[in-house]
Scaffold this active site. Structure first.
Site, mmCIF file in Angstrom:
data_model
loop_
_atom_site.group_PDB
_atom_site.id
_atom_site.type_symbol
_atom_site.label_atom_id
_atom_site.label_comp_id
_atom_site.label_asym_id
_atom_site.label_seq_id
_atom_site.Cartn_x
_atom_site.Cartn_y
_atom_site.Cartn_z
ATOM 1 N N TRP A 121 36.066 33.983 37.027
ATOM 2 C CA TRP A 121 36.962 34.992 36.474
ATOM 3 C C TRP A 121 38.137 35.275 37.420
ATOM 4 O O TRP A 121 39.265 35.476 36.981
ATOM 5 C CB TRP A 121 36.194 36.272 36.153
ATOM 6 C CG TRP A 121 37.043 37.357 35.579
ATOM 7 C CD1 TRP A 121 37.236 38.597 36.107
ATOM 8 C CD2 TRP A 121 37.832 37.312 34.384
ATOM 9 N NE1 TRP A 121 38.083 39.322 35.311
ATOM 10 C CE2 TRP A 121 38.468 38.563 34.237
ATOM 11 C CE3 TRP A 121 38.058 36.345 33.415
ATOM 12 C CZ2 TRP A 121 39.316 38.878 33.181
ATOM 13 C CZ3 TRP A 121 38.905 36.650 32.350
ATOM 14 C CH2 TRP A 121 39.516 37.902 32.247
ATOM 15 N N GLU A 151 39.525 35.312 28.625
ATOM 16 C CA GLU A 151 38.108 34.912 28.682
ATOM 17 C C GLU A 151 37.940 33.478 28.209
ATOM 18 O O GLU A 151 37.162 32.717 28.783
ATOM 19 C CB GLU A 151 37.236 35.843 27.816
ATOM 20 C CG GLU A 151 37.100 37.253 28.335
ATOM 21 C CD GLU A 151 36.255 37.396 29.584
ATOM 22 O OE1 GLU A 151 35.615 36.423 30.032
ATOM 23 O OE2 GLU A 151 36.230 38.500 30.144
ATOM 24 N N TYR A 208 40.529 45.569 39.425
ATOM 25 C CA TYR A 208 40.075 45.211 38.075
ATOM 26 C C TYR A 208 38.747 45.899 37.774
ATOM 27 O O TYR A 208 38.566 46.501 36.717
ATOM 28 C CB TYR A 208 39.949 43.683 37.965
ATOM 29 C CG TYR A 208 39.258 43.231 36.716
ATOM 30 C CD1 TYR A 208 39.886 43.341 35.471
ATOM 31 C CD2 TYR A 208 37.970 42.699 36.762
ATOM 32 C CE1 TYR A 208 39.239 42.936 34.312
ATOM 33 C CE2 TYR A 208 37.325 42.288 35.607
ATOM 34 C CZ TYR A 208 37.959 42.413 34.384
ATOM 35 O OH TYR A 208 37.309 42.019 33.236
#
Length: 195
Positions: free
Chosen positions: A52, A44, A22
């Site tokens: 995250w 988000e 990522y």
């Protein structure tokens, strides 16, 4: 970058292969299509109060649950869809976050109509409409929010968006590359990508 030199990354991605991928291939890279923009907006918002990596590990399940992040399809979700999603163990089963994803999809479409695209809307806040490239040397220097994320978050809240405060907004700007916060020592920082 020399081939024999060890690759340097931002420390937050650690050694988790999913996080490294990522970091190297998405985070901080400018997003130019609204479908990807809606995906990050949804993820988000789901992240609020969580890490995250928790959301990233469930990304494929979110993709299935939220119609491959098609904002038009998600905007038409009903109460039955909310109940279906509340039973989906692959996503974060928080009713308010699920409902906000549907509501945010409708608002997202409204912004597309007004600005031509959600990307254009976000870029209208950027200096000269261009991504900001910061030159942080240490993770401690990177802010959690800025006057830019405050302004965007405030405008989005005024429009009715939920789970998109200044801190989440700043994380979104970083993720979609409208603010590039790769450290100067990181191989992904724009200065290090030049030959």
């Amino acid at each position: 970058m020399k081939k024999n030199k060890e690759i340097q990354r931002c420390r937050w991605c650690g050694d988790d292969p999913l996080y490294i991928d990522y970091h190297d291939n998405e985070w901080g890279r400018e997003v130019t299509d609204d479908k990807t923009m809606f995906e990050f907006l949804t993820l988000e918002s789901a992240q609020a109060g969580l890490s995250w990596i928790t959301v990233l590990r469930r990304r494929e399940e979110y993709r299935k649950a939220f119609a491959n992040f098609d904002a038009k399809k998600v905007s038409k979700f009903t109460n039955d869809d909310v109940e279906r999603l509340m039973q989906d163990a692959g996503i974060i089963r928080n009713r308010k976050k699920i409902e906000s994803a549907i509501s945010n999809a409708r608002l997202f479409l409204g912004i597309q109509q007004e600005f031509g695209s959600f990307c254009a809307y976000l870029k209208s806040f950027l200096p000269e409409g261009k991504p900001i490239v910061n030159r942080w040397k240490d993770t401690k220097e990177v802010p959690a929010s800025t006057s830019l994320s405050d302004a965007i978050s405030k405008d989005m809240k005024k429009r009715g968006f939920k789970f998109f405060g200044a801190t989440i907004c700043y994380a979104h700007l970083q993720a979609v590359g409208y603010v590039n916060d790769h450290l100067t020592t990181c191989h992904c920082h724009p200065d290090n990508l030049k030959d």
